[in-house]
Structure formats: C-alpha cells, structure tokens
Design an enzyme around this catalytic site. Structure first.
Site, PDB file in Angstrom:
ATOM      1  N   LYS A  53      -6.422   8.452 -11.416  1.00 18.86           N
ATOM      2  CA  LYS A  53      -5.856   8.348 -10.104  1.00 18.86           C
ATOM      3  C   LYS A  53      -4.976   9.687 -10.086  1.00 18.86           C
ATOM      4  CE  LYS A  53      -5.966   3.450  -8.830  1.00 18.86           C
ATOM      5  NZ  LYS A  53      -5.262   2.252  -8.935  1.00 18.86           N
ATOM      6  N   GLN A  97       0.080  -0.475 -10.064  1.00 13.51           N
ATOM      7  CA  GLN A  97      -1.157  -0.982 -10.665  1.00 13.51           C
ATOM      8  C   GLN A  97      -1.058  -2.513 -11.175  1.00 13.51           C
ATOM      9  OE1 GLN A  97      -4.009   1.226 -10.725  1.00 13.51           O
ATOM     10  NE2 GLN A  97      -4.956  -0.626 -11.700  1.00 13.51           N
ATOM     11  N   ASP A 120      -2.351   0.945  -1.189  1.00 13.39           N
ATOM     12  CA  ASP A 120      -3.414  -0.266  -1.369  1.00 13.39           C
ATOM     13  C   ASP A 120      -3.980  -1.061  -0.284  1.00 13.39           C
ATOM     14  OD1 ASP A 120      -4.219  -0.068  -4.143  1.00 13.39           O
ATOM     15  OD2 ASP A 120      -2.043  -0.799  -4.916  1.00 13.39           O
TER      16      ASP A 120
HETATM   17  N1  GUN Z   1      -6.149  -3.249 -10.109  1.00 13.42           N
HETATM   18  C1  GUN Z   1      -7.462  -3.265  -9.999  1.00 13.42           C
HETATM   19  N2  GUN Z   1      -7.812  -2.679  -8.762  1.00 13.42           N
HETATM   20  C2  GUN Z   1      -6.669  -2.257  -8.190  1.00 13.42           C
HETATM   21  C3  GUN Z   1      -6.326  -1.573  -7.008  1.00 13.42           C
HETATM   22  O1  GUN Z   1      -7.110  -1.385  -6.257  1.00 13.42           O
HETATM   23  N3  GUN Z   1      -5.033  -1.296  -6.833  1.00 13.42           N
HETATM   24  C4  GUN Z   1      -4.253  -1.547  -7.711  1.00 13.42           C
HETATM   25  N4  GUN Z   1      -2.803  -1.387  -7.526  1.00 13.42           N
HETATM   26  N5  GUN Z   1      -4.099  -2.313  -8.859  1.00 13.42           N
HETATM   27  C5  GUN Z   1      -5.499  -2.678  -9.176  1.00 13.42           C
END
Ligand code: GUN
Length: 288
Positions: A53, A97, A120
């Site tokens: 990311k 995350q 998100d």
């Molecule tokens: N863990 C797995 N997928 C995601 C996601 O799309 N966003 C976040 N913040 N954590 C994750």
C-alpha cells in the site's frame, strides 16, 4: 478456455488516472492527499499488505505516514493515536490494518476513525450509507471487484450473482454493490446447504471464503464470470505459493472469465484504496 481478467493491468490504468488527478490537485489546489497507515503487531501477511500500500502511494504522489505499534499496544493507546489523526487536518485517510491483536476490539477501533477519513469504508456510517444506496467511502475489495465485473460484462442488470462469504469486509458490501447494480443476489456461506448447486446457478460467482481452492471447477456454470477474492498461502511440492479460494485450473475450463491469484483482485484492492484516499481528500476540501 476462460478469459483471464488482468487485475494488475486494470489497477495500473486506474492508478495512472489517479496520478494525473493528484498532480492537478497539487498544482491547482496545493493539495497532496495523505493517508496514515497503522499496523499493530508483526503479522507477516499484514506487513506485506502495508508495504504494498505504501509503495503504491509513493508511485502516485500520495503522502503516506506509517505508524508501527507493538503487539502489546493497548486499545486506549491505539484510540489516542486515531484521535490525533482525526484531528490532524493534513491527514485525509486513516487505515488500521486488520487483524489487530486480541486485546483490541476491532469494531471500537474502526468506529473511532472519522467516517470522512475511513478509506477502508468499514465505519458503521459508511456501511449504512452503502446499504441505502447513498455510497460514501466504499470498501476497496468489493469496489475493485465490481469495477472488473463492469469492465468485463457491461450492464449487470438481471444477472444472478452468488457471493460465497458473508464478512463485513468483503461479502456483505459486495452483495450490496451487486444489488445496487440490479443483480439478483444470493449470499452463501459455510452453513449453506447444497453449496455446489447454489454456485452452479451463478452468472457471477464471487469467492470470499478464505479457504484455499474451496470452490471446485464443476461448481462453476459454463460461461460464468468468476471473481476470486481469496489470498491463501499454501505449501505445495516443498514450495510456498499463493492460491485463491477457487480451484483455478479446473474453474478456468468452464468459466467465461476468471480473475487469477495473484494478479486479480489484490492489485485492484490497493488501487481502490488510492481512489478512496483521493476522494476523501477532495471531499474534505470541498472539491466534490
Ligand atoms: N485486512 C485484510 N483486508 C483488509 C483491508 O481491506 N483493510 C484493512 N484495513 N485490513 C485488512
């Protein structure tokens, strides 16, 4: 043989457009979108996701600020950081995350993030907005999956979409997006009876169960479009490799189009996070 949907190429195209838009925001409005990425603990998969990311942010000209907290971080400490980031006008997006360590309540954390900065799309207000069709910030994986489906199929009206998996992150928002696009939607899950027969009715089959190669090739209706959301690390022939939730080799024989793993949904998820960050920045500055 199925068309292989190239999520990597699609994501690159989307990101090129975003990079242009970001340049314009910088020159015309002196605005550089900024995302704060918070990682609590040392989960190896999460570390990889966060690294990818941040790398994409750099490529596009989005500022990223990384906060790495120890596995022993308390919920109070994390909520204090989120509060600081909410109050920092130079931060447009906040991503924590998941998963977070067990002493932390993920719902409390998600809903502590300002809904305007919730890139998100997990905040209860953004979930509610999506469920009544007034989309604000939409979860990245379902959004990216929808974009690929529309690119592949055009108008989705009247198609039967089967979503296997009912998570808040993927299954439920995916079903809502498909419903908004006039699909007939079935949400299937681990307790669904005759899952194979249900899947065989799908014009659009979205696999989001988190189990390697769980969806068998003969569960796919001939000509169907298959979106494989799974990212599962397995050991095979002494090697570690990533596979999806669909038995790709068998499904490819029957599907009309299918996303590979890796190189399908994954890159689109990150591209949509960039899209959401730009959108949040513009909204916070009255630019949309
Ligand atoms: N863990 C797995 N997928 C995601 C996601 O799309 N966003 C976040 N913040 N954590 C994750």
């Amino acid at each position: 043989m199925a068309t292989i949907i190239d999520g990597k190429a699609f994501a690159n195209t989307l990101c090129e457009k975003l990079a242009q838009e970001i340049k314009q925001l910088q020159t015309e409005h002196s605005l550089t979108p900024c995302i704060a990425v918070v990682l609590v603990g040392e989960d190896p998969a999460s570390q990889v996701y966060v690294r990818n990311k941040v790398k994409r942010c750099e490529e596009l000209g989005i500022e990223s600020r990384e906060y790495r907290l120890s596995n022993a971080t308390s919920q109070t400490e994390l909520l204090e950081l989120i509060n600081d980031l909410n109050n920092d006008a130079s931060v447009n997006g906040i991503l924590v995350q998941l998963p977070v360590p067990e002493q932390i309540d993920d719902a409390a954390v998600i809903n502590a993030i300002s809904s305007a900065k919730d890139v998100d799309g997990f905040h209860i207000e953004n979930v509610g907005a999506l469920s009544i069709g007034e989309n604000q910030l939409v979860p990245c994986t379902p959004l990216g999956s929808l974009m690929m489906l529309q690119d592949q199929l055009g108008d989705l009206s009247g198609m039967h979409a089967v979503v296997v998996g009912r998570s808040n992150i993927v299954g439920k928002p995916m079903a809502n997006l498909l419903l908004q696009n006039n699909c007939t939607v079935t949400i299937a899950h681990s307790k669904t009876r005759n899952l194979d027969e249900v899947c065989r009715q799908a014009d659009i089959l979205v696999a989001a169960v988190g189990r390697p190669r769980f969806i068998q090739g003969d569960w796919v209706k001939p000509g169907a479009t298959v979106i494989d959301v799974g990212i599962n690390r397995i050991e095979e022939a002494g090697k570690s490799r990533l596979v999806g939730d669909v038995d790709f080799a068998a499904a490819e024989e029957r599907a009309g189009a299918i996303t590979p793993v890796p190189g399908g949904v994954g890159p689109m998820t990150i591209a949509c996070l960039m899209h959401n960050t730009v959108r949040a920045a513009k909204q916070q500055h009255g630019l949309m």
